[in-house]
Design a protein around this motif. Sequence first.
Motif, mmCIF file in Angstrom:
data_model
loop_
_atom_site.group_PDB
_atom_site.id
_atom_site.type_symbol
_atom_site.label_atom_id
_atom_site.label_comp_id
_atom_site.label_asym_id
_atom_site.label_seq_id
_atom_site.Cartn_x
_atom_site.Cartn_y
_atom_site.Cartn_z
ATOM 1 N N THR A 75 0.851 -1.187 0.000
ATOM 2 C CA THR A 75 0.000 0.000 0.000
ATOM 3 C C THR A 75 0.886 1.236 0.000
ATOM 4 N N ILE A 76 0.594 2.166 -0.896
ATOM 5 C CA ILE A 76 1.326 3.429 -0.951
ATOM 6 C C ILE A 76 0.471 4.497 -0.284
ATOM 7 N N ALA A 77 0.995 5.091 0.776
ATOM 8 C CA ALA A 77 0.317 6.194 1.458
ATOM 9 C C ALA A 77 0.957 7.490 0.967
ATOM 10 N N GLN A 111 -4.120 12.613 3.098
ATOM 11 C CA GLN A 111 -3.460 11.412 2.589
ATOM 12 C C GLN A 111 -4.415 10.607 1.710
ATOM 13 N N ARG A 113 -4.456 6.594 -0.307
ATOM 14 C CA ARG A 113 -3.761 5.312 -0.301
ATOM 15 C C ARG A 113 -4.026 4.570 -1.606
ATOM 16 N N SER A 115 -3.418 0.903 -3.619
ATOM 17 C CA SER A 115 -3.086 -0.518 -3.498
ATOM 18 C C SER A 115 -2.270 -0.944 -4.710
ATOM 19 N N ALA A 135 5.662 9.945 -0.319
ATOM 20 C CA ALA A 135 4.839 8.754 -0.122
ATOM 21 C C ALA A 135 5.661 7.693 0.596
ATOM 22 N N GLU A 138 3.690 0.611 2.698
ATOM 23 C CA GLU A 138 3.323 -0.192 3.862
ATOM 24 C C GLU A 138 2.972 -1.612 3.423
#
Length: 233
Positions: A75-77, A111, A113, A115, A135, A138
Amino acid sequence: MVTGYTGRLRKLDDLAFAAAARAYSDEHPRPAFATAAAVRSAFATGRVVTVAGDSVSIADRDEVALDVVDPAAATIAASLTLRDVAAWRAELSRAGITPTAVGEPNTAIGQVRFSVAAPVSITTAQLEKARLFGARVEPVTRHHQTTWATLRRSPPAGLDVGGATLPDDQIDLIGLHVLRGIPHDAYAIVTGESPDDYWYVLPITIALAATMLVFAWALVRAIRRDLWPARAG
């Protein structure tokens, strides 16, 4: 070290709620945690040694749950203070990253997110190469739930969690929801009690001891006065 805590350790059977606590424990499963190796050892015996060192009995109907990190997902935040969602999509595309899903932007924390169907290490390297430092990446944790009846039929290649087989080395701990009675010699911590609450015990004990001494002295005097002269006569 626990600070600011006040309590007293007492035997459970000495408390008014002992029967209710034991009845609740006998009717409601409680989670116990064990390693994959311990679970495999229990397939033949029906008893699992938990990480706490307890040996618990488990039945086919008991529920089993575990969380594992998906090695092929991330996951990119991304921060919305630097770019909006559309700009982030474009930047990720230029970095060779194709999101499989986009979450709702969280304006409270600024933020969004994304996937990604790729490992954390590869996704992180792509972001660093593209210098997208606004970014972070996670890991993705998957939750699996099944029953002991299904789990104990697992093949050597991994644990069967009902629709998926997970390699043992990917599993940290397994949660087992089993019925466990409270030990007969259990203690309970009663909060709110402290030695200062019983300051009166010592004075009362001293007063009772003094009273007993006075009565004993009076009894001895009575015996000496009333009985000994009669024997002498």
